[in-house]
Write a protein that holds these residues in place. Structure first.
Motif, short mmCIF file in Angstrom:
data_model
loop_
_atom_site.label_atom_id
_atom_site.label_comp_id
_atom_site.label_asym_id
_atom_site.label_seq_id
_atom_site.Cartn_x
_atom_site.Cartn_y
_atom_site.Cartn_z
N MET A 31 13.67 -48.52 -13.93
CA MET A 31 14.33 -49.55 -13.12
C MET A 31 15.67 -49.96 -13.72
N HIS A 32 15.76 -49.97 -15.04
CA HIS A 32 17.04 -50.30 -15.68
C HIS A 32 18.08 -49.21 -15.39
N GLN A 56 12.54 -57.15 -19.16
CA GLN A 56 12.25 -56.97 -17.74
C GLN A 56 13.35 -57.61 -16.88
N PRO A 105 17.84 -53.47 -8.78
CA PRO A 105 18.17 -53.37 -10.21
C PRO A 105 19.65 -53.59 -10.50
N MET A 155 18.15 -47.32 -12.75
CA MET A 155 18.51 -47.29 -11.33
C MET A 155 19.76 -48.12 -11.05
N ASP A 215 16.85 -48.98 -3.27
CA ASP A 215 16.73 -50.40 -3.61
C ASP A 215 17.86 -50.76 -4.56
#
Length: 382
Positions: free
Chosen positions: A355-356, A205, A106, A358, A103
């Protein structure tokens, strides 16, 4: 009686015990050690198991890698697998699978991640000059340096393109070994270069990324990167094609095939053939030792550069960026991002950095492919 004794003698002398060099037994022990690490400690087992088994096979039965026409016969089984590495087919297919599994949201949500991914490529160029200082020629140095990006497929791709097939085995084994050892190598460097206060930083976020953005991203990246560096097309193009399969939502069967069945078939063939390049005579020499040392140094430099650039971004954003995510700029997806999360959670269990991290992680994949394309362009290789 003579016939029986002659037959038995022939059978006995056909066994590997009478045909192997003592160094082959050393490599068999190394292969068993890799299998132990992969099975007992689960160090990147999907890669390490086939690599170790290929290493085991070639050192018991060297003819399994015999070239076509050698001795007036057809080539060995793994010789044909290996040609797919040498022709850069398997590394490119691996990239398509990675794209289908990844994905890029990010990275799209936080474009500054590209800078962290670029910073982590410092290890590649540090290794390049280090390899030249150790006596390797410029093309060999370039092939070795890609280990610093912790990217096995790209290492194999560039070694084949630059004609460094004699070094392909040690380069690939070193690259995949360091990929599997990311959870061991990176944390001490990350902790050394950051304070506990920095490790506890919580990042805001990420914004939601629209489907249109995710569809356009692989198309735009392919056009921009491949127009500037056409030599990156086999890697970047396949990476983005796989991602377009994933994000378009209209070719689910292709996405599932690329990220599952095809990916695992390619990993089996690539891993086994890479392992089969590590015969005793090809692997147990000073060049291999130099490559292992350079690879480790490059990987450490890349990790450190990513963290230090993360610290700089932390200062410039007044504490909004956790420097730990910079270490994920190496290409070991998604393991390096998980390590960033793990080290951050050790400082503060409520911190969520995955996620950061990634973003720099997938930027590192693109960055390593661009670095490989740059070397190819410099040497006039297409």
């Amino acid at each position: 009686m003579d016939y029986i004794s002659s037959t038995l003698s022939n059978l006995i002398h056909q066994t590997a015990f009478f045909n192997l060099d003592p160094l082959n037994y050393v490599m068999i022990a190394v292969a068993l050690g890799f299998l132990f690490l992969a099975i007992r400690f689960e160090f990147e087992p999907l890669l390490l198991v086939p690599i170790a088994f290929g290493m085991l096979l070639v050192n018991i039965y060297p003819d399994i890698m015999a070239e076509y026409g050698e001795g007036g016969a057809g080539g060995g089984l793994l010789y044909y697998f290996y040609k797919l590495d040498e022709w850069a087919i398997l590394p490119s297919l691996i990239f398509m699978g990675v794209g289908a599994m990844t994905d890029f949201g990010p990275l799209i949500a936080n474009p500054k991640s590209f800078l962290l991914g670029a910073a982590a490529q410092f290890g590649i160029f540090a290794a390049y000059f280090g390899a030249i200082a150790m006596g390797f020629n410029d093309k060999a140095a370039a092939a070795i340096s890609i280990i610093g990006g912790a990217d096995g497929p790209t290492s194999i791709f560039l070694a084949g393109k630059l004609g460094q097939t004699a070094l392909l085995g040690p380069i690939a084994v070193a690259a995949y070994s360091y990929m599997s050892l990311v959870p061991i190598i990176q944390p001490p460097i990350m902790k050394l270069l950051t304070t506990e206060k920095e490790r506890k930083i919580k990042m805001a976020q990420l914004r939601p990324v629209s489907k249109l953005e995710k569809i356009l991203f692989p198309i735009v990246v392919t056009i921009v990167v491949c127009l500037i560096l056409p030599t990156t097309a086999p890697l970047v193009g396949m990476l983005m094609l796989g991602n377009l399969f994933r994000e378009s939502g209209v070719v689910r069967q292709l996405t599932e095939t690329a990220s599952n069945a095809l990916m695992y078939i390619v990993v089996i063939i690539l891993g086994t053939s890479v392992g089969a390049t590590t015969s005793a005579e090809a692997f147990l020499n000073w060049d291999t030792i130099k490559i292992v040392i350079l690879g480790l140094a490059a990987f450490c430099f890349g990790t450190a550069a990513g963290v230090l650039f993360g610290k700089l971004m932390c200062v410039l954003t007044k504490g909004k960026v956790n420097p730990l995510i910079g270490s994920a700029g190496v290409s070991a997806v998604p393991m390096a991002a998980r390590v960033s999360q793990k080290v951050g959670a050790e400082a503060d269990p409520t911190n969520f950095l995955l996620m950061h991290a990634m973003g720099p992680n997938v930027a590192g994949v693109i960055g390593t492919a661009v670095a490989a394309g740059t070397f190819m362009a410099v040497f006039g290789v297409f």
